[in-house]
Design an enzyme around this catalytic site. Structure first.
Site, mmCIF file in Angstrom:
data_model
loop_
_atom_site.group_PDB
_atom_site.id
_atom_site.type_symbol
_atom_site.label_atom_id
_atom_site.label_comp_id
_atom_site.label_asym_id
_atom_site.label_seq_id
_atom_site.Cartn_x
_atom_site.Cartn_y
_atom_site.Cartn_z
ATOM 1 N N ASP A 75 -2.279 4.263 -0.544
ATOM 2 C CA ASP A 75 -2.044 5.151 0.474
ATOM 3 C C ASP A 75 -0.916 4.749 1.420
ATOM 4 O O ASP A 75 -1.256 3.832 2.326
ATOM 5 C CB ASP A 75 -3.339 5.642 1.168
ATOM 6 C CG ASP A 75 -2.939 7.106 2.011
ATOM 7 O OD1 ASP A 75 -2.057 7.097 2.520
ATOM 8 O OD2 ASP A 75 -4.040 7.550 2.311
ATOM 9 N N HIS A 94 -2.229 8.982 -0.878
ATOM 10 C CA HIS A 94 -2.734 9.737 0.175
ATOM 11 C C HIS A 94 -3.464 11.047 -0.564
ATOM 12 O O HIS A 94 -4.545 11.542 -0.171
ATOM 13 C CB HIS A 94 -1.994 10.375 1.229
ATOM 14 C CG HIS A 94 -2.610 10.809 2.489
ATOM 15 N ND1 HIS A 94 -3.737 10.066 3.030
ATOM 16 C CD2 HIS A 94 -2.638 12.018 3.052
ATOM 17 C CE1 HIS A 94 -4.258 10.873 4.049
ATOM 18 N NE2 HIS A 94 -3.475 12.143 4.170
ATOM 19 N N SER A 100 -8.090 13.393 5.489
ATOM 20 C CA SER A 100 -6.726 12.667 6.310
ATOM 21 C C SER A 100 -7.488 13.032 7.756
ATOM 22 O O SER A 100 -8.527 12.537 8.213
ATOM 23 C CB SER A 100 -5.741 13.594 5.855
ATOM 24 O OG SER A 100 -4.584 12.866 6.690
#
Length: 726
Positions: A667, A699, A592
């Site tokens: 995601d 995600h 991320s």
């Protein structure tokens, strides 16, 4: 004698074998190192007891069991799924205010990160009657304080069910997918303001205040869902990217006595604003509401009198960068309130009158209050968690409302967190450190003395003695004028006369922390596995991370990815100068925000890093959501260079090392668009790289065999790019 010698040899061989057991990816992802905990702990209002959700795997039975704080003995089973013919089991529960009724969650399916659609039942403790909330899958069922009604969201509208008559009243009618939402947050509020239920009951159970989201003008984002059918489907939802239109929010009130729906207004003319919190005060007609400007550097606390139809600002904060919204607002009996703020440069506790006049700054010092637990009216005492014992540690403290008689209530160095009894007589402390798995202990809140041990993870600790495990060493490293927190995991048989490849992990997002004195996360076992295979693993929290004061945290404002990347590159250079680290074999990875960082580090630090892995990375802040991105960057229209100069997608031409890019196509947070655009940029720059796409994974990239496959992929890449001399 020979027989005894043979047995002895066998035992010694077995002992050596046990002591040398290697951690495997299968061990990590099969739950071998799972810790025991206390599920759904709730302190009962009588102050003497607490409830816990227990599940018997053999009988598939769910129970809510009541325990006595003093003895820790089970007092009774409050409810068991075997006694309820209507349901097979439940996996979560919540009480109403007077604990006469319980909402039982029996089925649930995720919507986004925090939101779910579920099947719920209400259990009446006195009568043992069971009522199904709805035949439909609904959201956020919430009992009225008096326990006679339940409010919930369904298909973007709000409903109230009368538990006596069974009648259902529809409060709103204009809800429509991807247009109007009543009482449930939109995607970006849920993700960035961390709440889903955007409605609240007043104390008399006759008024419901809620936020309405008009997302008609918010641009839509669509994701293909490949599934297993012949044709894929599409998931289409409203997602405001940086600089784009947000939902138009408004505040509303439904009066259950008059059946009247009205809009609540304040006297200040806000333009393009957020309502990140609403909460009724102890006055049944006074609602507290927090309003915030789009830049998120101004926060106003309003009190709205729904009977007198008046509103006033009682607190207005401004910051040169941004203000963090919390859940710490607490109203005392006189409607004065507790508030936490970074006004003096560190997060501390403040006490204000109900008119918003500062009565006292309760805590002070060059350290952070990291959690607020509550106020003991009888003892005039506040309980909180802080970093007073070092930014990587957490302790529990008590202090009088006046700011006097501060007392440290926990003694072990590591991470301590508390769950207090309703009357604050006791608290259950959860302790862990890098060397000690979670321990649950009952403390006296007054003396800070241990009353009893509740639960530990000694069996896990004993199991780990049979594995090759290295110490996680904490230290600091001086980088770019700052002493940065760092942990290091070296091979168990570390030899300072040898050289080792270095693998760096970081997250680095604003206010985050990865270097903390707490028990292993799942990834820590992966790092232990890499260490046993000959790597040194390091993690460094650079500038912009949290718990070292506002100036340190907010230095990265308007330039995300500049100073954080400089710190990782410089730290890698310094570590590469150590005799036992091979400066030609340094890699970095992250997920991320960490993937954004590892990409940037490889591109901008192409003379330092040999490889990088980026999982689900942001590749340009132009692709990410409005609330998060603009909090730190303002809008792309206002700050184009801040967005573009530090986004890795604009530095692909600098790639020299090995790069592995990973993303899930499902995601909804960091869209796979980020990776697709990065891939195209790399291709056009004629740069070779590796990438992996996980179909329909969100995600978190998990489900079935997915996590094991992902970590096998990454481990193999590390071996091929850094482990050539091992």
């Amino acid at each position: 004698m020979r027989h005894l010698a043979a047995v002895f040899c066998f035992l010694m061989t077995s002992l050596v074998f046990c002591q040398e057991k290697q951690i495997t990816l299968q061990d990590i992802w099969s739950g071998t190192f799972r810790t025991e905990g206390m599920q759904a702990l709730h302190s009962m209002e009588n102050g003497n007891q607490y409830s816990v959700l227990n599940f018997d795997r053999q009988s598939r039975t769910s129970t809510i069991d009541i325990y006595d704080y003093k003895t820790l003995e089970k007092v009774k089973t409050l409810v068991s799924s075997t006694d309820i013919s209507e349901i097979q089991g439940f996996f979560d529960y919540s009480f109403n205010a007077d604990e006469s009724k319980i909402i039982l969650t029996t089925k649930s399916q995720p919507v986004f990160r925090r939101s779910t659609l579920g099947e719920y039942y209400i259990y009446d403790i006195a009568s043992k009657d069971v009522t199904k909330v709805s035949d439909d899958l609904v959201q956020e069922p919430t009992l009225s304080p008096d326990g006679t009604k339940v409010a919930y969201g369904f298909e973007n509208n709000l409903f109230v069910k009368d538990l006596k008559s069974g009648n259902v009243e529809q409060l709103t009618t204009d809800g429509e997918k991807n247009k109007i939402i009543n009482g449930i947050t939109d995607w970006v509020y849920e993700e960035e303001f961390s709440f889903v239920r955007a409605f609240d009951w007043n104390a008399d159970s006759n008024q419901i205040a809620f936020i309405r989201f008009d997302e008609s003008e918010v641009p839509e984002f669509s994701m293909d869902v490949y599934g297993s059918d012949l044709y894929q489907t599409q998931h289409v939802f409203k997602y405001p990217k940086a600089g784009e239109a947000n939902s138009i929010v408004s505040l509303h009130l439904y009066d259950l006595d008059s059946k009247k729906l009205t809009e609540l207004s304040v006297t200040k003319d806000y333009v393009d604003f957020y309502i990140p919190r609403l909460e009724w005060t102890n006055d049944t007609n006074v609602l507290s509401v927090q309003f915030m400007n789009r830049h998120q550097n101004e926060l106003d606390l309003w009190m709205i009198d729904t009977k007198a139809k008046t509103s006033k600002i009682v607190l207005a904060e401004k910051d040169k960068a941004y203000i963090d919204v919390t859940f710490n607002l607490t109203f005392l009996k006189d409607n004065s309130f507790i508030w936490t703020s970074e006004l003096d440069g560190f997060n501390h506790v403040y006490h204000y009158s109900k008119e918003g006049k500062l009565i006292n700054q309760v805590t002070k010092g060059n350290w952070e209050v990291t959690d607020y637990y509550g106020f003991n009216e009888k003892a005039n005492t506040i309980y909180y968690q802080s970093t007073e014992n070092g930014s990587i540690n957490r302790d529990v403290y008590s202090i009088q409302l006046s700011g006097k008689n501060k007392k440290r209530l926990t003694e072990k160095v590591g991470t301590n967190s508390a769950s207090f009894s309703a009357d604050f007589t006791y608290f259950i402390n959860t302790f862990s450190s890098a060397a000690t798995p979670q321990e649950y202990t009952l403390y006296s809140s007054k003396s800070g003395k241990v009353v009893k041990q509740i639960k530990d993870n000694d069996q896990l600790a004993k199991k780990l003695e049979g594995y090759v495990m290295s110490e996680k060493e904490f230290s600091t490293i001086s980088v770019n004028g700052n002493d940065l927190n760092m942990w290091t995991i070296k091979p168990k048989d570390f030899d300072p006369n040898k050289t080792y490849p270095l693998f760096m992990y970081q997250y680095s997002g604003p206010g985050s922390q990865q270097v903390a004195n707490r028990w292993n996360s799942t990834n820590d076992y992966w790092y232990q596995m890499l260490a046993q295979q000959g790597y040194i693993v390091v993690c460094i929290d650079g500038r912009g991370t949290g718990f070292k004061g506002a100036d340190f945290k907010k230095l990265t404002q308007n330039e995300l990815g500049k100073y954080e990347v400089e710190d990782q590159i410089e730290a890698a250079k310094q570590l590469g100068k150590r005799d036992y680290i091979d400066a030609e074999r340094i890699g970095i990875w992250g997920w991320s925000y960490g993937g954004f960082m590892s990409s940037n580090a490889l591109f901008k630090g192409n003379d330092v890093f040999k490889m990088a892995i980026a999982v689900a990375p942001v590749t340009s802040w132009r692709f990410y959501d409005s609330i998060y991105t603009e909090r730190y960057m303002t809008t792309p229209q206002e700050n184009p260079t801040g967005y573009d100069e530090n986004s890795p997608i604009n530095h692909v031409d600098k790639l020299k090392g090995d790069f592995l890019l990973i993303h899930g196509t499902g995601d909804d947070n960091v869209h796979v668009q980020n990776t697709m655009r990065m891939v195209e940029a790399l291709i056009q720059a004629d740069k070779q790289f590796e990438w992996m796409i996980y179909p329909d994974k969100n995600h978190g990239i998990y489900g079935g065999n997915t996590r094991l496959h992902l970590y096998k992929k990454m481990t193999d890449f590390i071996h091929r790019t850094l482990g050539d001399k091992l």
